[in-house]
Motif scaffolding. Structure first.
Motif, PDB file in Angstrom:
ATOM      1  N   LEU A 181      -7.744  -8.538 -67.059  1.00 54.58           N
ATOM      2  CA  LEU A 181      -7.400  -7.185 -67.509  1.00 54.58           C
ATOM      3  C   LEU A 181      -7.694  -6.169 -66.411  1.00 54.58           C
ATOM      4  N   ALA A 182      -6.692  -5.348 -66.109  1.00 52.94           N
ATOM      5  CA  ALA A 182      -6.875  -4.264 -65.151  1.00 52.94           C
ATOM      6  C   ALA A 182      -7.008  -2.944 -65.924  1.00 52.94           C
ATOM      7  N   ARG A 183      -7.400  -1.897 -65.216  1.00 54.95           N
ATOM      8  CA  ARG A 183      -7.475  -0.585 -65.862  1.00 54.95           C
ATOM      9  C   ARG A 183      -6.064  -0.112 -66.197  1.00 54.95           C
ATOM     10  N   HIS A 184      -5.889   0.445 -67.403  1.00 54.47           N
ATOM     11  CA  HIS A 184      -4.572   0.945 -67.799  1.00 54.47           C
ATOM     12  C   HIS A 184      -4.480   2.421 -67.429  1.00 54.47           C
ATOM     13  N   PRO A 185      -3.350   2.842 -66.826  1.00 51.49           N
ATOM     14  CA  PRO A 185      -3.231   4.237 -66.374  1.00 51.49           C
ATOM     15  C   PRO A 185      -3.315   5.246 -67.522  1.00 51.49           C
ATOM     16  N   SER A 186      -3.073   4.798 -68.752  1.00 51.47           N
ATOM     17  CA  SER A 186      -3.157   5.742 -69.875  1.00 51.47           C
ATOM     18  C   SER A 186      -4.536   5.757 -70.528  1.00 51.47           C
ATOM     19  N   ALA A 187      -5.440   4.880 -70.095  1.00 48.73           N
ATOM     20  CA  ALA A 187      -6.753   4.812 -70.740  1.00 48.73           C
ATOM     21  C   ALA A 187      -7.554   6.081 -70.452  1.00 48.73           C
ATOM     22  N   LYS A 196       8.207   7.509 -70.802  1.00 46.99           N
ATOM     23  CA  LYS A 196       6.918   7.008 -70.326  1.00 46.99           C
ATOM     24  C   LYS A 196       5.851   8.103 -70.385  1.00 46.99           C
ATOM     25  N   ALA A 197       6.255   9.298 -70.019  1.00 47.48           N
ATOM     26  CA  ALA A 197       5.307  10.421 -70.081  1.00 47.48           C
ATOM     27  C   ALA A 197       4.926  10.695 -71.538  1.00 47.48           C
ATOM     28  N   ALA A 198       5.914  10.647 -72.420  1.00 50.55           N
ATOM     29  CA  ALA A 198       5.631  10.868 -73.848  1.00 50.55           C
ATOM     30  C   ALA A 198       4.733   9.764 -74.389  1.00 50.55           C
ATOM     31  N   GLU A 199       4.983   8.539 -73.935  1.00 55.71           N
ATOM     32  CA  GLU A 199       4.159   7.395 -74.369  1.00 55.71           C
ATOM     33  C   GLU A 199       2.689   7.621 -73.992  1.00 55.71           C
ATOM     34  N   LYS A 200       2.499   8.075 -72.769  1.00 50.68           N
ATOM     35  CA  LYS A 200       1.119   8.291 -72.300  1.00 50.68           C
ATOM     36  C   LYS A 200       0.420   9.343 -73.166  1.00 50.68           C
ATOM     37  N   GLU A 201       1.152  10.411 -73.430  1.00 52.29           N
ATOM     38  CA  GLU A 201       0.578  11.489 -74.242  1.00 52.29           C
ATOM     39  C   GLU A 201       0.227  10.975 -75.644  1.00 52.29           C
ATOM     40  N   THR A 202       1.160  10.243 -76.253  1.00 51.24           N
ATOM     41  CA  THR A 202       0.918   9.699 -77.597  1.00 51.24           C
ATOM     42  C   THR A 202      -0.285   8.766 -77.581  1.00 51.24           C
ATOM     43  N   SER A 203      -0.323   7.898 -76.572  1.00 51.47           N
ATOM     44  CA  SER A 203      -1.411   6.927 -76.503  1.00 51.47           C
ATOM     45  C   SER A 203      -2.756   7.637 -76.380  1.00 51.47           C
ATOM     46  N   GLN A 204      -2.807   8.645 -75.523  1.00 45.24           N
ATOM     47  CA  GLN A 204      -4.092   9.313 -75.314  1.00 45.24           C
ATOM     48  C   GLN A 204      -4.528  10.099 -76.543  1.00 45.24           C
ATOM     49  N   ALA A 205      -3.571  10.674 -77.258  1.00 44.65           N
ATOM     50  CA  ALA A 205      -3.928  11.365 -78.505  1.00 44.65           C
ATOM     51  C   ALA A 205      -4.530  10.371 -79.497  1.00 44.65           C
ATOM     52  N   LEU A 206      -3.921   9.185 -79.590  1.00 38.06           N
ATOM     53  CA  LEU A 206      -4.438   8.165 -80.522  1.00 38.06           C
ATOM     54  C   LEU A 206      -5.788   7.630 -80.059  1.00 38.06           C
ATOM     55  N   GLN A 207      -5.972   7.532 -78.762  1.00 37.00           N
ATOM     56  CA  GLN A 207      -7.284   7.118 -78.258  1.00 37.00           C
ATOM     57  C   GLN A 207      -8.352   8.149 -78.622  1.00 37.00           C
ATOM     58  N   ARG A 208      -7.989   9.409 -78.401  1.00 39.45           N
ATOM     59  CA  ARG A 208      -8.973  10.464 -78.720  1.00 39.45           C
ATOM     60  C   ARG A 208      -9.288  10.494 -80.215  1.00 39.45           C
ATOM     61  N   ALA A 209      -8.293  10.136 -81.025  1.00 29.21           N
ATOM     62  CA  ALA A 209      -8.512  10.141 -82.485  1.00 29.21           C
ATOM     63  C   ALA A 209      -9.255   8.897 -82.960  1.00 29.21           C
ATOM     64  N   GLY A 210      -9.548   7.981 -82.024  1.00 34.92           N
ATOM     65  CA  GLY A 210     -10.300   6.779 -82.397  1.00 34.92           C
ATOM     66  C   GLY A 210      -9.446   5.689 -83.025  1.00 34.92           C
ATOM     67  N   LYS A 211      -8.124   5.882 -83.050  1.00 30.27           N
ATOM     68  CA  LYS A 211      -7.233   4.886 -83.651  1.00 30.27           C
ATOM     69  C   LYS A 211      -6.933   3.738 -82.677  1.00 30.27           C
ATOM     70  N   ALA A 271       5.601   1.787 -84.449  1.00 32.14           N
ATOM     71  CA  ALA A 271       7.041   2.049 -84.515  1.00 32.14           C
ATOM     72  C   ALA A 271       7.395   3.433 -83.996  1.00 32.14           C
ATOM     73  N   ALA A 272       6.395   4.320 -83.936  1.00 30.80           N
ATOM     74  CA  ALA A 272       6.657   5.677 -83.452  1.00 30.80           C
ATOM     75  C   ALA A 272       6.384   5.828 -81.963  1.00 30.80           C
ATOM     76  N   LEU A 273       5.926   4.782 -81.304  1.00 27.60           N
ATOM     77  CA  LEU A 273       5.681   4.887 -79.865  1.00 27.60           C
ATOM     78  C   LEU A 273       6.997   5.123 -79.136  1.00 27.60           C
ATOM     79  N   PRO A 274       7.017   6.053 -78.206  1.00 26.80           N
ATOM     80  CA  PRO A 274       8.274   6.346 -77.489  1.00 26.80           C
ATOM     81  C   PRO A 274       8.894   5.117 -76.819  1.00 26.80           C
ATOM     82  N   LEU A 275       8.070   4.175 -76.365  1.00 25.89           N
ATOM     83  CA  LEU A 275       8.626   2.989 -75.691  1.00 25.89           C
ATOM     84  C   LEU A 275       8.826   1.808 -76.647  1.00 25.89           C
ATOM     85  N   PHE A 276       8.614   2.034 -77.945  1.00 26.27           N
ATOM     86  CA  PHE A 276       8.748   0.943 -78.926  1.00 26.27           C
ATOM     87  C   PHE A 276      10.067   0.158 -78.777  1.00 26.27           C
ATOM     88  N   PRO A 277      11.220   0.831 -78.561  1.00 29.11           N
ATOM     89  CA  PRO A 277      12.474   0.064 -78.464  1.00 29.11           C
ATOM     90  C   PRO A 277      12.515  -0.897 -77.272  1.00 29.11           C
TER      91      PRO A 277
END
Lengths: 92, 92, 92, 92, 92, 92, 92, 92, 92, 92
Positions: free
Chosen positions: F84-90, E24-39, E69-75
């Protein structure tokens, strides 16, 4: 090649009754010709519903489609098709 | 009386392989005995899936249930039963 | 004869990772051999899911079933099969 | 970019037959022009149903939508769209 | 290109809590990196469920699949993907 | 407060084309006024279908309902609403 | 703001009974505290099932999600949320 | 008050057989006591499935729920409840 | 006895607008009379849809059916009924 | 032999009211004759819906189908049929 085909028929209430009767008579004739030709070896009524479960024995998908799409009641049918393979436990 | 029965089999990945193989062998034996007795006149494999579509010809609902519930793979099956009546267009 | 086949794969979280990796490698090998043999002319990934949509070109239902049931990942797949006929608007 | 598109067509029974025939002819012409242009590389008939499974190869979602929404039979279609990615096991 | 993606997450009750926390922690990090990259321009929590609705802005289907498919929580995710085109009523 | 709203539009084939065109024009005008007012920050076309996925930003459920029920095409829409609620990873 | 929330609870058969009993006791305590605070004005048992239909009265989507996600039995629940607006026929 | 109740039973393959047999025996005893008390006037086996369709005749929803939730096999059941009113065509 | 009732209303586009308006006015009057009588303690609008979620408090199934079947808009409604029992965690 | 049959009735809004009233009266007469003959031992109203759940006691599937297909309201019914076997826990 065998296919299990289920046909559910819906008649719109405002469709002229005599035209539907004519289509139904034509459907019966077509079905019986195909049964006699060995293309439609089984047809059963689903008890309680205007529907049938049938087995078709045809050369390929194209022949199956040509037969079904030419049925007089085709425009009133919801159809599901299941391709049947030989079962390893089948005898005879 | 005829019934169309579809059986979909799911094997839990952590079920011992040798126990399942034994059940499967018993299932085949049971099925073939019922086919020879005329109770299970058709069994087809649903192409691409661990499933079959079968026709049963038995005295009544009780006999159908007794047969299905005694199948060795019954605990692994999702079963749907459709009672079949004579179709007015059927020949022969 | 052509079939559209969709395969959705589910991996139980408690299945040993190394055994699954071995099955996956075997799956790839099998798939590519069938592609080279012309039996499996198309395979596409469903974007965002562990699933594929494929076109198979085989002799009949039996060959289709034999191929699918022998896939190393078959026990983990939910499979749907759609028989494809020639479309009257298709060119070439 | 590839998309798998399934189109199911329903014709209301009270829609004028000649108008539908005209739309159908226009649909065929449109489809074949798009096939010749390489935008619609595959179209197959779903055996037994008034439906097709197609592959589209277009620049992006906007082009896909523009093409589908302009089809003469679009108002009669239920459409599902699946974006297709490259499969890691695909050869060639 | 824009995609609406809904992800529903299911955690098996017998999955080790600490391993899930790490994912979950890895997922958050991945998500935020992708958000910052505009993806991954939008991510919202579906109120009351362990699920999100997200908008992705990527080059094509392949990039979308590679990211998901690379998201840590994908499975642990059930994912649905909807390709979004420009709406004719959209301003700006 | 944010809501994800999906609207699927069905036009009965026997609805007068000019009346529908007028409703559609009014719908566009209403939508753009709400977009300019910041109530309807996003509207996307679902590629391949007469449908949209939208984000609404309104004070509460009552305002959301008042807006949607007043849309000129509301009688032709199937609507689903997801709060939609705020997402903790946003981020941001 | 009002929400109708349905919660369906599933207990895995191999989850330790004493741990579940502890969670259930904590759930009851949490629920009653929220009822007393006026956040959870109604909770009813769905007759015949391990499920409830509840009305929540909270400030916004974020508060609803925070409350539901913190319920001790949340990991065992399938939850559906329906935002409720004022009905024009409601009195009082 | 009458209710139609359908119960579908699923036995996890890794649940100890002797414990399930004990629950099943207790279920039978409970069911027969309720039948003798007139609370459970009808119970039928759904042919071909581990399921029953039953009619309950109890004072109110609370009594129905108390009875069903106390059944020894309740944790293994998926239950649907339909309240039955008097039919205007019913005789006697 | 309490019931949760959801009513979804569909108005055919070719139903005369003035007749529907009259039915709607009658519906409102009926609903408010039942609310004042304590039979229909809650009625909420499902935000974004022509639907309501209601709580009824009546003597038994027969009274519930009599009330619902007599609603002026009953012929246009899809109705689902859920019997509600007392929840063990409910206070007051 | 026993069958559980559920019938859901839909009346098209543009079907002449007097013709429907006549069919309904005929339906009642037919139903009561079958009840008196012991073929239709139970008929209950599904509370809140224009639907019934019935038990039929007939010789076989053919008789069941003949009875149902001859009901005056059959063209307006969606029907599901469940064959009922004797339950091992049933007393008396």
């Amino acid at each position: 090649m065998l296919y299990c085909v289920q046909m559910d028929i819906t008649v719109p209430h405002d469709f002229p009754a005599d035209r539907f009767a004519a289509l139904k008579a034509a459907e019966k004739e077509t079905s019986q010709a195909l049964q006699r030709a060995g293309k439609w070896p089984h047809i059963w009524r689903v008890a309680g519903r205007y529907a049938n479960i049938s087995i078709f024995d045809v050369a390929d998908h194209d022949e199956l489609h040509a037969i079904l799409a030419a049925l007089p009641l085709f425009p009133f049918m919801a159809i599901s098709v299941t391709p049947l393979a030989r079962h390893p436990s089948a005898i005879g």
